[in-house]
Design an enzyme around this catalytic site. Structure first.
Site, mmCIF file in Angstrom:
data_model
loop_
_atom_site.group_PDB
_atom_site.id
_atom_site.type_symbol
_atom_site.label_atom_id
_atom_site.label_comp_id
_atom_site.label_asym_id
_atom_site.label_seq_id
_atom_site.Cartn_x
_atom_site.Cartn_y
_atom_site.Cartn_z
ATOM 1 C CE1 TYR A 1 48.581 33.828 -0.379
ATOM 2 C CE2 TYR A 1 48.108 33.639 1.959
ATOM 3 C CZ TYR A 1 48.139 33.082 0.698
ATOM 4 O OH TYR A 1 47.737 31.786 0.502
ATOM 5 C CG ASP B 1 40.264 33.840 2.326
ATOM 6 O OD1 ASP B 1 40.259 32.792 1.664
ATOM 7 O OD2 ASP B 1 41.258 34.589 2.410
ATOM 8 N NE ARG C 1 38.912 24.463 -1.856
ATOM 9 C CZ ARG C 1 40.220 24.293 -2.021
ATOM 10 N NH1 ARG C 1 40.998 24.166 -0.971
ATOM 11 N NH2 ARG C 1 40.728 24.235 -3.212
ATOM 12 N NE ARG D 1 31.494 31.619 -3.265
ATOM 13 C CZ ARG D 1 32.751 31.398 -3.637
ATOM 14 N NH1 ARG D 1 33.495 30.555 -2.963
ATOM 15 N NH2 ARG D 1 33.266 32.018 -4.668
ATOM 16 N NE ARG E 1 42.156 23.927 1.847
ATOM 17 C CZ ARG E 1 43.060 23.140 1.301
ATOM 18 N NH1 ARG E 1 42.724 21.955 0.834
ATOM 19 N NH2 ARG E 1 44.302 23.522 1.229
#
Length: 387
Positions: free
Chosen positions: A194, A119, A74, A83, A70
């Site tokens: 998921y 992702d 973030r 973003r 990561r």
């Protein structure tokens, strides 16, 4: 970079940026090597002698290499700026934006490898699965996979489905020069969790219900996801990624016997599919202390370790012939510099006898982490381990 879906928290001003390494002459000349260093094909010569790839191959290194899961995004204010107003999945499909976000932590932190900004659900979206990443929630699947008929919605992934990935990696490798680029994908179990749950879950009752109650359907689902995952990794490697990481973030929810029987065959299929490229293959999961030997046995060259198991104990569990990656608790970065360095020394001491070690966190960078703490950590590891 792979995301664990918590809302970003703004902080701080942008730190001064260090320049990305200039492209290295001859970077377009290529060959590949296996994890033990034997030639098997093509790989960028510019990255071959990097500390990161040397550590993955279990060769002597000038210093312990560092990168962070990561790291692309973030916690960085410059990431949030570029973003702003752009949905997550859309941002993964804009090559120029992907390139900028991937490069940001390399400029700022002087890490030894970049990780491709994307992702784990991108390949599922690319083949037509109706899903979206909802801020503060994560991937939400409009129609979960619950029956055998639903498997028909999981068609093969082609390079044309993700042409923006190929374009972005081409741009990145030209910019990164001698800094390796890590490609990645979600492992079949985590993707299946998921798809079957319809979104993030703490208990995985639907996924486990299928695994236990209809093992044939479960096996077919994971096998199909293994093909999609392998195809996604191949696109990244063929575009220029120097290594790949398979994220099985949720697999720590399983007992070893269930992993061996119901998950390991699909993960092993993914690793076999990319073995011929000769790039290092990293395998990482959370809460997987009891699964480390099996995760290595699935075909990884490097096994990622979270913060719950000391590296020397992890090495005993994994066995010889594998490098290890990890494993500072991400929450340590909210403590003092002295505390971070003290725990880092313990990790480096535990790794002293390993065949190969890549320093990383035991999980991803938390959104409210001070970026300067990451920069200081990289410098400390480099300085302390300089040879």
């Amino acid at each position: 970079m792979y995301v664990m879906y918590r809302a970003a928290e703004p902080r701080g001003e942008t730190a001064a940026r260090a320049p990305v390494a200039a492209p290295v002459p001859g970077a377009c000349e290529t060959f590949r090597v296996s994890a033990n260093g034997s030639p098997t094909g093509k790989q960028p010569t510019a990255t071959y002698e990097s500390a990161f790839l040397k550590a993955c191959r279990r060769e002597p290194v000038p210093h312990t290499p560092v990168w962070f899961m990561r790291q692309a995004g973030r916690s960085l204010p410059e990431y949030r700026k570029v973003r702003e107003g752009i949905p997550m999945l859309e941002s993964c499909m804009r090559p120029e934006l992907v390139t900028e976000i991937t490069l940001q932590p390399v400029r700022r932190h002087n890490v030894d490898a970049a990780i491709f900004f994307s992702d784990i659900v991108v390949p599922l979206k690319a083949i037509g699965i109706d899903l979206d990443i909802k801020p503060g929630v994560g991937p939400v699947v409009e129609r979960p996979i619950r029956t055998r008929a639903d498997l028909d919605r999981l068609r093969d992934l082609t390079p044309e489905d993700v042409s923006y990935v190929t374009e972005a990696i081409g741009m990145l490798t030209r910019e990164l020069g001698g800094t390796p680029l890590i490609g990645f994908a979600g492992a079949p179990f985590t993707l299946a969790s998921y798809l079957v749950e319809g979104g993030p879950s703490r208990t995985y009752e639907n996924a486990k219900g299928m695994m236990y109650g209809d093992p044939e359907l479960w096996a077919d689902l994971l096998d199909r996801l293994a093909d999609i995952t392998a195809a996604f990794l191949k696109v990244q490697i063929e575009a220029g990624a120097s290594a790949v990481q398979l994220f099985d973030s949720w697999v720590g929810a399983l007992a070893p016997a269930d992993y061996r029987r119901s998950v390991m065959p699909a993960s092993a299929k993914v690793f076999r599919a990319v073995e011929g490229y000769g790039v290092p293959r990293i395998h990482f999961g959370v809460g997987t202390g009891e699964l480390l030997d099996l995760m290595g046995g699935a075909g990884a060259d490097v096994v990622g370790v979270d913060w719950r198991v000391p590296l020397d104990e992890a090495a005993r569990r994994v066995g010889p012939g594998k490098a290890l990656q990890g494993n500072l608790d991400p929450t340590l970065l909210f403590s003092t510099t002295e505390a971070v360095q003290a725990r880092t020394r313990e990790i480096l001491d535990a790794a002293a006898g390993l065949e190969g070690h890549v320093f990383n966190l035991g999980h991803g960078v938390l959104p409210s982490t001070d970026p300067d703490a990451l920069t200081r950590l990289v410098d400390y590891v480099h300085t302390r381990t300089e040879r």
